[in-house]
Write an enzyme that holds these catalytic residues in place. Sequence first.
Site, PDB file in Angstrom:
ATOM      1  N   SER A 187       0.788  -1.229   0.000  1.00 38.20           N
ATOM      2  CA  SER A 187       0.000   0.000   0.000  1.00 38.20           C
ATOM      3  C   SER A 187       0.818   1.276   0.000  1.00 38.20           C
ATOM      4  O   SER A 187       0.317   2.311  -0.405  1.00 38.20           O
ATOM      5  CB  SER A 187      -0.947  -0.004   1.200  1.00 38.20           C
ATOM      6  OG  SER A 187      -0.191   0.015   2.396  1.00 38.20           O
ATOM      7  N   HIS A 215      -5.366  -4.815  -1.526  1.00 34.42           N
ATOM      8  CA  HIS A 215      -5.229  -3.732  -2.508  1.00 34.42           C
ATOM      9  C   HIS A 215      -5.188  -4.285  -3.931  1.00 34.42           C
ATOM     10  O   HIS A 215      -4.464  -3.765  -4.775  1.00 34.42           O
ATOM     11  CB  HIS A 215      -3.977  -2.898  -2.226  1.00 34.42           C
ATOM     12  CG  HIS A 215      -4.117  -2.014  -1.034  1.00 34.42           C
ATOM     13  ND1 HIS A 215      -4.817  -0.826  -1.054  1.00 34.42           N
ATOM     14  CD2 HIS A 215      -3.668  -2.159   0.238  1.00 34.42           C
ATOM     15  CE1 HIS A 215      -4.772  -0.265   0.140  1.00 34.42           C
ATOM     16  NE2 HIS A 215      -4.092  -1.054   0.949  1.00 34.42           N
ATOM     17  N   LYS A 246     -12.454  -2.408   0.948  1.00 35.42           N
ATOM     18  CA  LYS A 246     -11.754  -1.484   0.032  1.00 35.42           C
ATOM     19  C   LYS A 246     -12.497  -1.465  -1.311  1.00 35.42           C
ATOM     20  O   LYS A 246     -13.606  -0.950  -1.376  1.00 35.42           O
ATOM     21  CB  LYS A 246     -10.282  -1.878  -0.071  1.00 35.42           C
ATOM     22  CG  LYS A 246      -9.545  -1.505   1.229  1.00 35.42           C
ATOM     23  CD  LYS A 246      -8.075  -1.853   1.244  1.00 35.42           C
ATOM     24  CE  LYS A 246      -7.455  -1.350   2.549  1.00 35.42           C
ATOM     25  NZ  LYS A 246      -6.599  -2.320   3.211  1.00 35.42           N
TER      26      LYS A 246
HETATM   27  C1  LIG Z   1      -6.470  -2.759   4.633  1.00 34.59           C
HETATM   28  C2  LIG Z   1      -5.642  -3.971   4.745  1.00 34.59           C
HETATM   29  C3  LIG Z   1      -5.949  -4.977   5.661  1.00 34.59           C
HETATM   30  C4  LIG Z   1      -7.070  -4.841   6.647  1.00 34.59           C
HETATM   31  O1  LIG Z   1      -8.305  -4.890   6.012  1.00 34.59           O
HETATM   32  P1  LIG Z   1      -9.636  -4.683   6.893  1.00 34.59           P
HETATM   33  O2  LIG Z   1     -10.670  -5.476   6.196  1.00 34.59           O
HETATM   34  O3  LIG Z   1      -9.902  -3.209   6.866  1.00 34.59           O
HETATM   35  O4  LIG Z   1      -9.342  -5.179   8.255  1.00 34.59           O
HETATM   36  C5  LIG Z   1      -5.179  -6.127   5.656  1.00 34.59           C
HETATM   37  N1  LIG Z   1      -4.156  -6.281   4.799  1.00 34.59           N
HETATM   38  C6  LIG Z   1      -3.812  -5.314   3.910  1.00 34.59           C
HETATM   39  C7  LIG Z   1      -2.672  -5.533   2.971  1.00 34.59           C
HETATM   40  C8  LIG Z   1      -4.541  -4.122   3.860  1.00 34.59           C
HETATM   41  O5  LIG Z   1      -4.198  -3.179   3.003  1.00 34.59           O
END
Ligand SMILES: *Cc1c(COP(=O)(O)O)cnc(C)c1O
Length: 400
Positions: A187, A215, A246
Site C-alpha cells: 500500500s 489492494h 476497500k
Molecule cells: C487494509 C488492509 C488490511 C485490513 O483490512 P480490513 O478489512 O480493513 O481489516 C489487511 N491487509 C492489507 C494488505 C490491507 O491493506
Amino acid sequence: MTTSSSFYQHLAQDIQGIHDAGLYKTERIITTPQHAVVRTTEGRDVINLCANNYLGLSSHPAVIEAAHEALRTHGYGLSSVRFICGTQDLHKTLEARIARFLGTEDSILYAAAFDANGGLFEPLLGEEDAVISDTLNHASIIDGIRLCKAKRYRYEHNNPDDLERCLLQAKADGARFKLVFTDGAFSMDGTIAQLDRIREICERHGALLGIDECHATGFLGKTGRGTHEHRGVFGRVDIITGTLGKALGGASGGFTAGRKEVIDLLRQRSRPYLFSNTLAPVIAGASIAVLDLLEASTALRDKLEDNTKYFRKAITEAGFEIKPGDHPIVPIMVHDAVKAQRLSKRLMELGIYAVGFFFPVVPKGQARIRVQMSAVHEREHLERAVAAFSQAGRELELLK
Ligand SMILES: *Cc1c(COP(=O)(O)O)cnc(C)c1O
C-alpha cells in the site's frame, strides 16, 4: 498519588511524546458518502484522492439497493457467531461467490481482513513448520504470524533471491511445511509482488504460497481477479486473504479463500471466526451484488486503469517524481517530511484531499503524498488535481 492517576498521567505523557514527534494523527470529518467529491465539516467540497474506493462501489446505486434489500429480507444483525445461529443463506452464497471469483474451492468470511490474517496462521501451522514473510507485509499479517508457533523467516521486500535464501534456511532447519506469505500489492509504494517468480520458487522448494489481496481484489488483472491474474498465476496460489472494505464496496468484512481442507479447518479452529460476531446481512447481500457487477463487466476496472495511466503520465509531465508502476496507488515523492505536510495542507486549500506520509510510516527521506485513483474520478477531477499539484508545487518550490 493513586495508581490510576499515575497510569493516566503516563498515558498523557505518551500522547505528548507523539505530539512532540509530529506524529499525532487527527481525523478529518466528512459529512457525505465516499465519492469523487466529499464534503468536510469545514463545509468544503474537495476532490477525494485518498480513499480505497478503487471501483467507486462505496456509493454505487446497485450496491446501496442490494444493501437495502438485504436489510428488508434478512434484518439488521444476527447477534451470533457463525456456528451458533449466525449463518444465513446470504453468507453461504457470498462465500461460494468469493471462491468462484478468485478461482479457489471455498472461502470463509471474517469481520475484517485484519481478522482473516490474524486467524490464519495459528490453526494451519505448528512448531515443526516455517512461515516466510516479506519484510513490508501488512501489520495484520505480522500479528497473525506472531500468534502461531511456526518458525519465522523474513525476506527482503519484493526480493525473490532473498526469498530463496530463506527457503533454503527453512529446509536446513528441518521445516515440515513451508508457507510463503506476501501482500499482493503493497500500500505505501503501490508495488505489485512478483508472484510469477515467487510461485516458481515456491514450487522448486515445495512451499505453499499465500497472498493478501486487500489492494488488488476487484481491479488488478484483466478481469479484476487480483494479483494472481495480473501476474499470470491465476489458480496457482494456495491461500488468498482479502477485504470487503476497500474496492469491493468499502463497508467492512474480510475473507480467506483456498482449498476445502484449509477453509474447513479455519471454520473449526480460527479464533476471530469462532469468537466474533458474523458479518452483517446488509454487507453480505451488498457484497454479492458487487460480485454480480464485477463478473458481468470489466467497465469499472477498465476505467480505473485508464484513470491510473492518465494520472501517472500527467503528474510526471507536470514535473513530479512518482514511484513507477501500474497500480492505482500513486506515491508522489516529496522526500522531505515538512514539505510533504505543507503540500498536503495547500492541496486541501485548493480543493484536493490527499494525505502525506512520512517516517515512520515510510523510510526517512521518502516522504510523499500518496494518491489513489478511483473509477468514480472523471477526467475533469484528475485535471483539476494535477493543476492543483502544479500550483502548490511551484508555490512551495518543489517544482521549477
Ligand atoms: C487494509 C488492509 C488490511 C485490513 O483490512 P480490513 O478489512 O480493513 O481489516 C489487511 N491487509 C492489507 C494488505 C490491507 O491493506
